[in-house]
Motif scaffolding. Structure first.
Motif, PDB file in Angstrom:
ATOM      1  N   UNK A 240       4.476 -13.983   0.916  1.00  0.00           N
ATOM      2  CA  UNK A 240       3.060 -13.594   1.175  1.00  0.00           C
ATOM      3  C   UNK A 240       2.252 -12.798  -0.489  1.00  0.00           C
ATOM      4  N   UNK A 241       1.422 -12.995  -1.040  1.00  0.00           N
ATOM      5  CA  UNK A 241       1.167 -13.030  -2.205  1.00  0.00           C
ATOM      6  C   UNK A 241      -0.395 -12.640  -2.097  1.00  0.00           C
ATOM      7  N   UNK A 242      -0.879 -11.043  -1.596  1.00  0.00           N
ATOM      8  CA  UNK A 242      -2.577 -10.731  -1.243  1.00  0.00           C
ATOM      9  C   UNK A 242      -2.846  -9.977  -2.514  1.00  0.00           C
ATOM     10  N   UNK A 243      -3.810 -11.156  -4.248  1.00  0.00           N
ATOM     11  CA  UNK A 243      -3.800 -11.126  -4.931  1.00  0.00           C
ATOM     12  C   UNK A 243      -3.802 -11.920  -6.331  1.00  0.00           C
ATOM     13  N   UNK A 244      -4.218 -12.689  -6.378  1.00  0.00           N
ATOM     14  CA  UNK A 244      -3.187 -13.604  -7.024  1.00  0.00           C
ATOM     15  C   UNK A 244      -3.601 -13.940  -8.970  1.00  0.00           C
ATOM     16  N   UNK A 245      -4.619 -13.405  -9.110  1.00  0.00           N
ATOM     17  CA  UNK A 245      -5.664 -13.206  -9.981  1.00  0.00           C
ATOM     18  C   UNK A 245      -5.281 -14.201 -11.690  1.00  0.00           C
TER      19      UNK A 245
ATOM     20  N   UNK B 225      -9.028 -12.327   6.694  1.00  0.00           N
ATOM     21  CA  UNK B 225      -9.608 -13.283   7.395  1.00  0.00           C
ATOM     22  C   UNK B 225      -8.042 -14.372   7.204  1.00  0.00           C
ATOM     23  N   UNK B 226      -7.758 -14.715   6.020  1.00  0.00           N
ATOM     24  CA  UNK B 226      -6.910 -15.826   6.284  1.00  0.00           C
ATOM     25  C   UNK B 226      -5.415 -15.201   6.709  1.00  0.00           C
ATOM     26  N   UNK B 227      -5.262 -14.234   6.738  1.00  0.00           N
ATOM     27  CA  UNK B 227      -4.037 -14.341   6.513  1.00  0.00           C
ATOM     28  C   UNK B 227      -3.453 -14.924   8.355  1.00  0.00           C
ATOM     29  N   UNK B 228      -4.270 -14.699   9.380  1.00  0.00           N
ATOM     30  CA  UNK B 228      -4.129 -15.262  10.947  1.00  0.00           C
ATOM     31  C   UNK B 228      -3.466 -17.009  10.925  1.00  0.00           C
ATOM     32  N   UNK B 229      -4.243 -17.286   9.869  1.00  0.00           N
ATOM     33  CA  UNK B 229      -4.231 -19.087   9.785  1.00  0.00           C
ATOM     34  C   UNK B 229      -2.859 -19.556   8.709  1.00  0.00           C
ATOM     35  N   UNK B 230      -2.211 -18.435   8.094  1.00  0.00           N
ATOM     36  CA  UNK B 230      -1.710 -19.175   7.328  1.00  0.00           C
ATOM     37  C   UNK B 230      -0.119 -19.065   7.410  1.00  0.00           C
ATOM     38  N   UNK B 231       0.455 -18.459   8.599  1.00  0.00           N
ATOM     39  CA  UNK B 231       1.639 -18.181   9.428  1.00  0.00           C
ATOM     40  C   UNK B 231       2.251 -16.898   9.138  1.00  0.00           C
ATOM     41  N   UNK B 232       3.556 -16.793   9.969  1.00  0.00           N
ATOM     42  CA  UNK B 232       4.697 -15.231  10.396  1.00  0.00           C
ATOM     43  C   UNK B 232       5.656 -15.235   9.707  1.00  0.00           C
ATOM     44  N   UNK B 233       6.849 -15.100  10.048  1.00  0.00           N
ATOM     45  CA  UNK B 233       8.312 -14.162   9.482  1.00  0.00           C
ATOM     46  C   UNK B 233       7.495 -14.652   7.849  1.00  0.00           C
ATOM     47  N   UNK B 234       7.209 -13.409   7.422  1.00  0.00           N
ATOM     48  CA  UNK B 234       7.037 -13.319   5.725  1.00  0.00           C
ATOM     49  C   UNK B 234       8.538 -12.467   5.700  1.00  0.00           C
ATOM     50  N   UNK B 235       9.189 -12.990   4.825  1.00  0.00           N
ATOM     51  CA  UNK B 235      10.777 -12.444   4.845  1.00  0.00           C
ATOM     52  C   UNK B 235      10.621 -11.102   3.215  1.00  0.00           C
ATOM     53  N   UNK B 236       8.808 -11.662   2.575  1.00  0.00           N
ATOM     54  CA  UNK B 236       8.519 -10.523   1.664  1.00  0.00           C
ATOM     55  C   UNK B 236       6.951 -10.459   1.228  1.00  0.00           C
ATOM     56  N   UNK B 237       6.254  -9.599   1.118  1.00  0.00           N
ATOM     57  CA  UNK B 237       5.387  -9.395   0.832  1.00  0.00           C
ATOM     58  C   UNK B 237       4.713  -8.591  -0.341  1.00  0.00           C
ATOM     59  N   UNK B 238       3.983  -9.108  -1.249  1.00  0.00           N
ATOM     60  CA  UNK B 238       3.749  -8.430  -2.282  1.00  0.00           C
ATOM     61  C   UNK B 238       2.067  -8.703  -2.147  1.00  0.00           C
ATOM     62  N   UNK B 239       1.525  -6.674  -2.076  1.00  0.00           N
ATOM     63  CA  UNK B 239      -0.080  -6.569  -2.143  1.00  0.00           C
ATOM     64  C   UNK B 239      -0.295  -6.593  -3.211  1.00  0.00           C
ATOM     65  N   UNK B 240      -1.577  -6.871  -3.740  1.00  0.00           N
ATOM     66  CA  UNK B 240      -1.979  -6.241  -5.183  1.00  0.00           C
ATOM     67  C   UNK B 240      -3.953  -6.785  -4.886  1.00  0.00           C
ATOM     68  N   UNK B 241      -4.283  -6.373  -3.758  1.00  0.00           N
ATOM     69  CA  UNK B 241      -5.924  -7.341  -3.719  1.00  0.00           C
ATOM     70  C   UNK B 241      -6.522  -5.971  -3.797  1.00  0.00           C
ATOM     71  N   UNK B 242      -8.032  -6.153  -2.924  1.00  0.00           N
ATOM     72  CA  UNK B 242      -8.519  -4.608  -2.883  1.00  0.00           C
ATOM     73  C   UNK B 242      -7.549  -3.252  -2.193  1.00  0.00           C
TER      74      UNK B 242
END
Length: 215
Positions: free
Chosen positions: A62-67, A120-137
């Motif tokens: 999951x990536x937060x902040x695509x730009x 708002x979107x995170x709960x609807x996208x799914x679970x069991x993330x093996x890797x997350x990249x946070x680069x948003x607000x």
């Protein structure tokens, strides 16, 4: 920090994997056509994201902040067959550009683009993330993390960008802006979080790596 004007930075770029042409084109286009082009990951950080992804070998990212898509494509390079990246971008004006970009490369087959507010979107996208990249607000980093923690796989890798915030974190008494305060709060939070092992890499604007401690 290793800044882009540091001779060491230039030396590093000359001694790592070459930047793919598509990513170089994205980087140049970002600087020519977008506000806040420094938000684009760039050569060094892109190669780090690719290698971290390849080492981790995640199935779901999951990536937060695509730009403009640079980091998403860098992560996608490191994904094995069958793995998928879900990337979230709040700016709907980037929808057509990102859709066309991901359609132009085979790497786009590994990427699912979501447009909207990550909280708002995170709960609807799914679970069991093996890797997350946070680069948003930056003001919401702590909220993102709190929402994500219950959705992570046991051996997940979490990466947060901009955690040195232009060096402002080292001079907290001289700034009062909300983003710096939020990064300071986030850094303190993850450093002392009972569930996280945390390290900050002093590259570009700071890259924090986190893993879950054994239960």
């Amino acid at each position: 920090m290793t800044g882009e004007n540091d001779p060491i930075y230039s030396y590093i770029l000359a001694h790592i994997e070459e930047e793919p042409k598509l990513l170089n084109d994205i980087y140049r286009s970002t600087w020519l056509n977008h506000l806040y082009p420094r938000m684009c990951s760039g050569h060094l950080q892109g190669r780090i994201l690719k290698i971290l992804t390849a080492i981790k070998n995640p199935r779901r990212v999951l990536e937060l902040g695509t730009f403009t898509g640079y980091s998403a494509l860098s992560i996608a390079e490191g994904l094995s067959d069958g793995a998928v990246l879900h990337t979230v971008e709040i700016d709907d004006e980037l929808t057509d550009e990102l859709t066309a970009l991901f359609a132009s490369t085979p790497l786009g087959d590994k990427i699912n683009l979501h447009i909207g507010d990550a909280l708002q979107l995170i709960p609807s996208i799914g679970k069991e993330w093996d890797m997350v990249y946070i680069d948003a607000d930056k003001r919401l980093y702590r909220q993102y993390l709190d929402m994500l923690l219950p959705t992570l796989s046991p051996n997940a890798l979490i990466i947060a960008d901009n955690t040195l915030w232009g060096g402002k974190v080292a001079h907290p008494d001289t700034t009062s802006d909300a983003q710096t305060k939020a990064i300071l709060d986030f850094n303190d939070y993850v450093a002392h979080h009972p569930r996280l092992s945390t390290v900050i890499l002093p590259l570009r604007d700071g890259l924090t790596l986190m893993t879950l401690k054994p239960a």
